[in-house]
Design a protein around this motif. Sequence first.
Motif, PDB file in Angstrom:
ATOM      1  N   PRO A   1     -35.365 -33.466  66.176  1.00 28.82           N
ATOM      2  CA  PRO A   1     -33.899 -33.486  66.039  1.00 28.82           C
ATOM      3  C   PRO A   1     -33.273 -34.880  66.207  1.00 28.82           C
ATOM      4  N   PRO A   2     -33.653 -35.636  67.260  1.00 28.89           N
ATOM      5  CA  PRO A   2     -33.067 -36.991  67.354  1.00 28.89           C
ATOM      6  C   PRO A   2     -33.467 -37.888  66.181  1.00 28.89           C
ATOM      7  N   LEU A   3     -34.693 -37.754  65.708  1.00 25.62           N
ATOM      8  CA  LEU A   3     -35.135 -38.557  64.566  1.00 25.62           C
ATOM      9  C   LEU A   3     -34.357 -38.197  63.308  1.00 25.62           C
ATOM     10  N   GLN A   4     -34.096 -36.912  63.124  1.00 25.98           N
ATOM     11  CA  GLN A   4     -33.305 -36.493  61.956  1.00 25.98           C
ATOM     12  C   GLN A   4     -31.899 -37.080  62.031  1.00 25.98           C
ATOM     13  N   LEU A   5     -31.320 -37.051  63.206  1.00 20.13           N
ATOM     14  CA  LEU A   5     -29.981 -37.614  63.399  1.00 20.13           C
ATOM     15  C   LEU A   5     -29.983 -39.121  63.135  1.00 20.13           C
TER      16      LEU A   5
ATOM     17  N   SER B   1     -28.160 -41.221  60.108  1.00 17.86           N
ATOM     18  CA  SER B   1     -27.289 -42.352  60.418  1.00 17.86           C
ATOM     19  C   SER B   1     -27.728 -43.607  59.653  1.00 17.86           C
ATOM     20  N   MET B   2     -29.024 -43.864  59.641  1.00 16.38           N
ATOM     21  CA  MET B   2     -29.548 -45.040  58.932  1.00 16.38           C
ATOM     22  C   MET B   2     -29.318 -44.896  57.422  1.00 16.38           C
ATOM     23  N   TRP B   3     -29.450 -43.683  56.907  1.00 18.35           N
ATOM     24  CA  TRP B   3     -29.198 -43.442  55.478  1.00 18.35           C
ATOM     25  C   TRP B   3     -27.746 -43.776  55.141  1.00 18.35           C
ATOM     26  N   GLN B   4     -26.820 -43.406  56.023  1.00 20.90           N
ATOM     27  CA  GLN B   4     -25.405 -43.712  55.791  1.00 20.90           C
ATOM     28  C   GLN B   4     -25.162 -45.222  55.785  1.00 20.90           C
ATOM     29  N   VAL B   5     -25.829 -45.931  56.661  1.00 23.56           N
ATOM     30  CA  VAL B   5     -25.707 -47.396  56.688  1.00 23.56           C
ATOM     31  C   VAL B   5     -26.130 -47.970  55.343  1.00 23.56           C
ATOM     32  N   LEU B   6     -27.256 -47.497  54.822  1.00 23.81           N
ATOM     33  CA  LEU B   6     -27.751 -48.003  53.538  1.00 23.81           C
ATOM     34  C   LEU B   6     -26.864 -47.568  52.382  1.00 23.81           C
ATOM     35  N   ARG B   7     -26.425 -46.323  52.402  1.00 16.58           N
ATOM     36  CA  ARG B   7     -25.578 -45.803  51.320  1.00 16.58           C
ATOM     37  C   ARG B   7     -24.254 -46.578  51.238  1.00 16.58           C
ATOM     38  N   LYS B   8     -23.689 -46.880  52.393  1.00 18.22           N
ATOM     39  CA  LYS B   8     -22.418 -47.613  52.446  1.00 18.22           C
ATOM     40  C   LYS B   8     -22.616 -49.122  52.335  1.00 18.22           C
TER      41      LYS B   8
ATOM     42  N   ASP C   1     -23.663 -51.146  54.600  1.00 19.89           N
ATOM     43  CA  ASP C   1     -23.126 -51.732  55.828  1.00 19.89           C
ATOM     44  C   ASP C   1     -24.119 -52.772  56.345  1.00 19.89           C
ATOM     45  N   ILE C   2     -24.061 -53.941  55.731  1.00 27.77           N
ATOM     46  CA  ILE C   2     -25.051 -54.989  55.965  1.00 27.77           C
ATOM     47  C   ILE C   2     -25.143 -55.380  57.436  1.00 27.77           C
ATOM     48  N   MET C   3     -24.044 -55.288  58.152  1.00 29.84           N
ATOM     49  CA  MET C   3     -24.050 -55.693  59.553  1.00 29.84           C
ATOM     50  C   MET C   3     -24.885 -54.753  60.435  1.00 29.84           C
ATOM     51  N   ASN C   4     -25.377 -53.673  59.877  1.00 28.85           N
ATOM     52  CA  ASN C   4     -26.265 -52.774  60.616  1.00 28.85           C
ATOM     53  C   ASN C   4     -27.671 -52.720  60.030  1.00 28.85           C
ATOM     54  N   TYR C   5     -27.987 -53.600  59.090  1.00 26.44           N
ATOM     55  CA  TYR C   5     -29.311 -53.601  58.471  1.00 26.44           C
ATOM     56  C   TYR C   5     -30.420 -53.937  59.473  1.00 26.44           C
ATOM     57  N   TRP C   6     -30.117 -54.780  60.451  1.00 23.57           N
ATOM     58  CA  TRP C   6     -31.142 -55.130  61.443  1.00 23.57           C
ATOM     59  C   TRP C   6     -31.548 -53.871  62.215  1.00 23.57           C
ATOM     60  N   GLN C   7     -30.565 -53.022  62.562  1.00 20.31           N
ATOM     61  CA  GLN C   7     -30.871 -51.788  63.272  1.00 20.31           C
ATOM     62  C   GLN C   7     -31.698 -50.840  62.394  1.00 20.31           C
ATOM     63  N   VAL C   8     -31.408 -50.816  61.094  1.00 16.14           N
ATOM     64  CA  VAL C   8     -32.203 -49.989  60.183  1.00 16.14           C
ATOM     65  C   VAL C   8     -33.651 -50.487  60.184  1.00 16.14           C
ATOM     66  N   SER C   9     -33.818 -51.788  60.135  1.00 16.37           N
ATOM     67  CA  SER C   9     -35.158 -52.365  60.170  1.00 16.37           C
ATOM     68  C   SER C   9     -35.881 -51.988  61.462  1.00 16.37           C
ATOM     69  N   ASP C  10     -35.187 -52.050  62.587  1.00 12.28           N
ATOM     70  CA  ASP C  10     -35.787 -51.651  63.867  1.00 12.28           C
ATOM     71  C   ASP C  10     -36.178 -50.176  63.851  1.00 12.28           C
ATOM     72  N   PHE C  11     -35.323 -49.338  63.263  1.00 11.22           N
ATOM     73  CA  PHE C  11     -35.618 -47.908  63.173  1.00 11.22           C
ATOM     74  C   PHE C  11     -36.856 -47.658  62.305  1.00 11.22           C
ATOM     75  N   VAL C  12     -36.915 -48.337  61.163  1.00  9.22           N
ATOM     76  CA  VAL C  12     -38.080 -48.198  60.282  1.00  9.22           C
ATOM     77  C   VAL C  12     -39.346 -48.604  61.041  1.00  9.22           C
ATOM     78  N   SER C  13     -39.276 -49.700  61.765  1.00  7.66           N
ATOM     79  CA  SER C  13     -40.433 -50.156  62.541  1.00  7.66           C
ATOM     80  C   SER C  13     -40.842 -49.122  63.580  1.00  7.66           C
ATOM     81  N   LEU C  14     -39.871 -48.575  64.278  1.00 10.65           N
ATOM     82  CA  LEU C  14     -40.147 -47.578  65.306  1.00 10.65           C
ATOM     83  C   LEU C  14     -40.838 -46.348  64.709  1.00 10.65           C
TER      84      LEU C  14
END
Length: 157
Positions: free
Chosen positions: A13-17, A21-28, A30-43
């Motif tokens: 459930p937390p991973l789905q959430l 959230s990361m999908w919304q960052v990419l869809r929008k 929102d470049i200022m959150n790309y580093w967090q997306v990268s961290d999530f992908v790594s995790l």
Amino acid sequence: DLLSLASLRLLVPPLQLMAASMWQVLRKQDIMNYWQVSDFVSLVVDMVPELLMFKHRTQLNLGLRVRYIIELCRIEQPSEMILSYLDKMTSTHTTLVKESDDELVKLNFLELIQILLKDPEEKNDFFMVRLFTCSFLKSHFVTYKNKNSKQLHTTMV
């Protein structure tokens, strides 16, 4: 270090959430959150390495981080902040660069950022060319899209 099935059930459930959230960052874009997306992908890929091939994982993380740092340069963040992110990119994290082609890309990028930080005229030229290219491509895409939308719709249906 593989997780048990019971542990994975608790994480889903937390991973789905987070994934949503990361999908919304990419869809929008929102470049200022790309580093967090990268961290999530790594995790996620550290937990389940079979999700992405190493090369794709490296390219994705590098691309997200590069785009983030370029945005920091564009919005004129302090050089110290940008350099701290460059230092994080050059760390020995396993999801970053290992292959020689990717190493060359990373070195070229680091050199570009150093130039942009030191030379305001070069920085201005870089972003003017990039802005022109993006707006040119976008306007042609919209024209193409409008012109062919009926055909595309027919094909998709």
